[in-house]
Design a protein around this motif. Structure first.
Motif, PDB file in Angstrom:
ATOM      1  N   PRO A 160       0.826  -1.216   0.000  1.00 17.22           N
ATOM      2  CA  PRO A 160       0.000   0.000   0.000  1.00 17.22           C
ATOM      3  C   PRO A 160       0.865   1.272   0.000  1.00 17.22           C
ATOM      4  O   PRO A 160       1.956   1.285   0.558  1.00 17.22           O
ATOM      5  N   PHE A 161       0.332   2.315  -0.656  1.00 14.97           N
ATOM      6  CA  PHE A 161       1.075   3.570  -0.727  1.00 14.97           C
ATOM      7  C   PHE A 161       0.099   4.736  -0.712  1.00 14.97           C
ATOM      8  O   PHE A 161      -1.095   4.581  -0.960  1.00 14.97           O
ATOM      9  N   SER A 162       0.637   5.927  -0.422  1.00 14.36           N
ATOM     10  CA  SER A 162      -0.150   7.156  -0.472  1.00 14.36           C
ATOM     11  C   SER A 162       0.044   7.805  -1.836  1.00 14.36           C
ATOM     12  O   SER A 162       1.177   8.119  -2.203  1.00 14.36           O
ATOM     13  N   PRO A 163      -1.023   8.018  -2.600  1.00 16.55           N
ATOM     14  CA  PRO A 163      -0.873   8.744  -3.863  1.00 16.55           C
ATOM     15  C   PRO A 163      -0.720  10.243  -3.606  1.00 16.55           C
ATOM     16  O   PRO A 163      -0.692  10.691  -2.461  1.00 16.55           O
ATOM     17  N   GLY A 164      -0.654  11.017  -4.684  1.00 19.59           N
ATOM     18  CA  GLY A 164      -0.510  12.471  -4.568  1.00 19.59           C
ATOM     19  C   GLY A 164       0.818  12.936  -5.110  1.00 19.59           C
ATOM     20  O   GLY A 164       1.869  12.414  -4.722  1.00 19.59           O
ATOM     21  N   THR A 165       0.794  13.914  -6.005  1.00 13.07           N
ATOM     22  CA  THR A 165       2.021  14.353  -6.677  1.00 13.07           C
ATOM     23  C   THR A 165       2.547  15.665  -6.091  1.00 13.07           C
ATOM     24  O   THR A 165       3.408  15.664  -5.235  1.00 13.07           O
ATOM     25  N   ASN A 166       2.025  16.781  -6.551  1.00 11.21           N
ATOM     26  CA  ASN A 166       2.503  18.081  -6.083  1.00 11.21           C
ATOM     27  C   ASN A 166       1.951  18.391  -4.695  1.00 11.21           C
ATOM     28  O   ASN A 166       1.044  17.717  -4.198  1.00 11.21           O
ATOM     29  N   GLY A 167       2.469  19.450  -4.095  1.00 14.79           N
ATOM     30  CA  GLY A 167       1.959  19.880  -2.805  1.00 14.79           C
ATOM     31  C   GLY A 167       2.811  20.977  -2.205  1.00 14.79           C
ATOM     32  O   GLY A 167       3.895  21.299  -2.709  1.00 14.79           O
ATOM     33  N   VAL A 168       2.301  21.555  -1.131  1.00 13.35           N
ATOM     34  CA  VAL A 168       3.019  22.572  -0.368  1.00 13.35           C
ATOM     35  C   VAL A 168       3.020  22.155   1.095  1.00 13.35           C
ATOM     36  O   VAL A 168       1.985  21.732   1.630  1.00 13.35           O
ATOM     37  N   GLY A 169       4.170  22.257   1.736  1.00 14.05           N
ATOM     38  CA  GLY A 169       4.254  21.871   3.135  1.00 14.05           C
ATOM     39  C   GLY A 169       5.386  22.591   3.842  1.00 14.05           C
ATOM     40  O   GLY A 169       6.128  23.376   3.241  1.00 14.05           O
ATOM     41  N   ARG A 170       5.495  22.329   5.136  1.00 15.81           N
ATOM     42  CA  ARG A 170       6.585  22.898   5.937  1.00 15.81           C
ATOM     43  C   ARG A 170       7.484  21.778   6.429  1.00 15.81           C
ATOM     44  O   ARG A 170       7.014  20.701   6.796  1.00 15.81           O
ATOM     45  N   ILE A 171       8.776  22.050   6.452  1.00 21.76           N
ATOM     46  CA  ILE A 171       9.740  21.039   6.842  1.00 21.76           C
ATOM     47  C   ILE A 171       9.631  20.773   8.333  1.00 21.76           C
ATOM     48  O   ILE A 171       9.786  21.666   9.161  1.00 21.76           O
ATOM     49  N   GLU A 172       9.350  19.527   8.654  1.00 22.85           N
ATOM     50  CA  GLU A 172       9.204  19.093  10.037  1.00 22.85           C
ATOM     51  C   GLU A 172      10.532  18.588  10.600  1.00 22.85           C
ATOM     52  O   GLU A 172      10.849  18.796  11.769  1.00 22.85           O
TER      53      GLU A 172
ATOM     54  N   ALA B 269       7.621  23.752  -1.860  1.00 18.15           N
ATOM     55  CA  ALA B 269       6.749  23.025  -2.779  1.00 18.15           C
ATOM     56  C   ALA B 269       7.386  21.669  -3.050  1.00 18.15           C
ATOM     57  O   ALA B 269       8.615  21.536  -3.098  1.00 18.15           O
ATOM     58  N   VAL B 270       6.534  20.665  -3.232  1.00 10.90           N
ATOM     59  CA  VAL B 270       7.002  19.335  -3.610  1.00 10.90           C
ATOM     60  C   VAL B 270       6.916  19.213  -5.129  1.00 10.90           C
ATOM     61  O   VAL B 270       5.863  19.440  -5.724  1.00 10.90           O
ATOM     62  N   ASN B 271       8.024  18.861  -5.723  1.00 11.62           N
ATOM     63  CA  ASN B 271       8.101  18.596  -7.155  1.00 11.62           C
ATOM     64  C   ASN B 271       8.196  17.080  -7.320  1.00 11.62           C
ATOM     65  O   ASN B 271       9.215  16.477  -6.970  1.00 11.62           O
ATOM     66  N   PRO B 272       7.161  16.408  -7.852  1.00  9.45           N
ATOM     67  CA  PRO B 272       7.174  14.945  -7.894  1.00  9.45           C
ATOM     68  C   PRO B 272       8.111  14.345  -8.930  1.00  9.45           C
ATOM     69  O   PRO B 272       8.345  13.139  -8.927  1.00  9.45           O
ATOM     70  N   TYR B 273       8.662  15.186  -9.822  1.00 11.92           N
ATOM     71  CA  TYR B 273       9.522  14.680 -10.885  1.00 11.92           C
ATOM     72  C   TYR B 273      10.915  14.443 -10.315  1.00 11.92           C
ATOM     73  O   TYR B 273      11.732  15.352 -10.208  1.00 11.92           O
ATOM     74  N   TRP B 274      11.194  13.194  -9.962  1.00 16.27           N
ATOM     75  CA  TRP B 274      12.439  12.826  -9.300  1.00 16.27           C
ATOM     76  C   TRP B 274      13.331  12.075 -10.274  1.00 16.27           C
ATOM     77  O   TRP B 274      12.952  11.022 -10.785  1.00 16.27           O
ATOM     78  N   ARG B 275      14.497  12.630 -10.525  1.00 20.44           N
ATOM     79  CA  ARG B 275      15.482  11.975 -11.367  1.00 20.44           C
ATOM     80  C   ARG B 275      16.674  11.559 -10.522  1.00 20.44           C
ATOM     81  O   ARG B 275      17.136  12.327  -9.672  1.00 20.44           O
ATOM     82  N   ALA B 276      17.161  10.357 -10.737  1.00 20.54           N
ATOM     83  CA  ALA B 276      18.323   9.879  -9.995  1.00 20.54           C
ATOM     84  C   ALA B 276      19.507  10.808 -10.245  1.00 20.54           C
ATOM     85  O   ALA B 276      19.793  11.163 -11.389  1.00 20.54           O
ATOM     86  N   ASP B 277      20.162  11.219  -9.172  1.00 21.09           N
ATOM     87  CA  ASP B 277      21.281  12.155  -9.277  1.00 21.09           C
ATOM     88  C   ASP B 277      22.554  11.363  -9.548  1.00 21.09           C
ATOM     89  O   ASP B 277      23.425  11.216  -8.681  1.00 21.09           O
ATOM     90  N   GLU B 278      22.658  10.846 -10.751  1.00 21.56           N
ATOM     91  CA  GLU B 278      23.784  10.014 -11.146  1.00 21.56           C
ATOM     92  C   GLU B 278      24.325  10.489 -12.491  1.00 21.56           C
ATOM     93  O   GLU B 278      23.548  10.862 -13.381  1.00 21.56           O
TER      94      GLU B 278
ATOM     95  N   ALA C  41      12.228  25.737  -2.747  1.00 22.60           N
ATOM     96  CA  ALA C  41      12.060  26.750  -1.707  1.00 22.60           C
ATOM     97  C   ALA C  41      11.036  27.795  -2.140  1.00 22.60           C
ATOM     98  O   ALA C  41      11.024  28.227  -3.290  1.00 22.60           O
ATOM     99  N   LEU C  42      10.185  28.204  -1.208  1.00 16.15           N
ATOM    100  CA  LEU C  42       9.148  29.200  -1.487  1.00 16.15           C
ATOM    101  C   LEU C  42       9.421  30.501  -0.735  1.00 16.15           C
ATOM    102  O   LEU C  42       8.491  31.239  -0.407  1.00 16.15           O
TER     103      LEU C  42
END
Length: 362
Positions: free
Chosen positions: A57-69, A85-94, A138-139
């Motif tokens: 099981p997983f939580s769906p949801g792509t973009n979003g705005v939040g505060r660093i906990e 802001a959360v950017n869901p487009y994640w590319r491996a940093d390789e 960063a916002l």
């Protein structure tokens, strides 16, 4: 904490109690404040789309705005309490020719992206969510704007990346094909903010195009496409003042290529066409026309980190106003109603689930 969980496609979403994760090295833990919903969320959850799902099981949801906990080890540029802001487009940093890539909370993209999905399977529809630090934006400078309003950044990020890839220059004329849609309407607004002298909003529904014309204050012309190939080309070229410098194609699930070809043929010599839609049929390229007109065809997927930072800077400076977006806000516990509303949204509408509507998850 509370989190919306999906066991597998076709099963109902459930609001569950989940343990609070500790952020790993190179990751942060966010307290989510606002999450925009894609128009096709319902079809996605029901398994009707050909996507590579995270392991459930997983939580769906792509973009979003939040505060660093909380901040994991090896994170240097972000701090606790910062809004991002959360950017869901994640590319491996390789440093490889084609790094693996996924859309967190939605789907794998590249052939070998399954391990990435397994490493960070959860998206934004949870009270506390862990993300790789490279997916955060960063916002800073937007402190006076609500997170609910800032959630609409996700609506602009995709077309903004395409317009920048198409090298839109201030003073140019742009044709947006699919301007009445979720991302197409945002492309019109973004093109204006980037300095386009004229934007031709092309689509099949006059009602969806009318607000864009009003918003443009003389810089936006609308063309209602009829399906008559020659007639549509003539109408677009006339609205563009003789031809466009850049055409931007954002039609979703197109069943024919007519509108895209009309956008292509509306270009002036040396014009560019950016493809970012989801056409379901082949695109027959007119080889001779491409050659004699020096036209450039650009396929573009999503956006870069630099694109997202530039988008935030435009909003912070007031050159791009998020107030043009009509937001329907729901509490997190009202997710099912919000999904239904997102499915019927048109044009500059955006559906957001937000803790600012109703604090807490109960």
């Amino acid at each position: 904490m509370k989190a919306w969980m999906l066991d597998e496609p076709g099963k109902p979403l459930a609001l569950c109690d989940e343990p609070v994760p500790e952020p790993r090295r190179g990751a942060v833990l966010l307290r989510m404040e606002a999450v925009p919903l894609l128009s096709y969320t319902r079809a996605y959850l029901e398994g009707k789309l050909p996507y590579a799902f995270p392991p459930g099981p997983f939580s769906p949801g792509t973009n979003g705005v939040g505060r660093i906990e909380a901040v994991g080890e090896g994170v240097f540029g972000f701090r606790k309490g910062q809004r991002v802001a959360v950017n869901p487009y994640w590319r491996a940093d390789e440093t490889v020719g084609e790094p693996e890539q996924v859309l967190i909370g939605l789907t794998g993209i590249s052939a070998g992206s399954a391990p990435m999905l397994a490493d960070f399977p959860h998206g934004t529809l949870r009270e506390l969510a862990e993300f790789p630090v490279s997916t955060l934006v960063a916002l800073d400078g937007l402190e006076t704007m609500s997170s609910t309003r800032l959630a609409s950044l996700g609506k602009f990020s995709v077309p903004f990346g395409g317009l920048r890839r198409g090298r839109l220059t201030a003073g140019e004329t742009v044709v947006v094909n699919g301007a009445g849609g979720y991302f197409g309407s945002a492309a019109v607004v973004a093109a204006l903010a980037l300095g386009a002298s004229r934007v031709v909003a092309a689509g099949r529904r006059a009602q969806a195009l009318a607000p864009l014309v009003e918003l443009g204050r003389g810089r936006v012309k609308s063309v209602v496409l009829t399906g008559d190939a020659a007639g549509d080309v003539a109408a677009i070229r006339e609205a563009a003042g003789g031809g466009a410098d850049l055409a931007f194609d954002m039609v979703g699930h197109a069943s024919d290529a007519d509108a895209t070809l009309a956008a292509l043929r509306s270009l002036r010599r040396n014009g560019r066409l950016v493809l970012m839609g989801s056409m379901e049929v082949p695109l027959p390229i007119p080889y001779g026309e491409m050659l004699i007109n020096n036209w450039e065809l650009i396929g573009n997927f999503m956006y870069t980190r630099a694109d997202y930072l530039a988008l935030v800077a435009l909003v912070a400076s007031g050159q791009l106003s998020l107030d043009s977006v009509d937001i329907a806000a729901y509490a997190f516990a009202q997710l099912e109603s919000a999904i239904d509303r997102a499915g019927s949204a048109q044009g500059l509408q955006c559906t957001v689930v937000s803790s600012e509507v109703e604090r807490g998850w109960d």
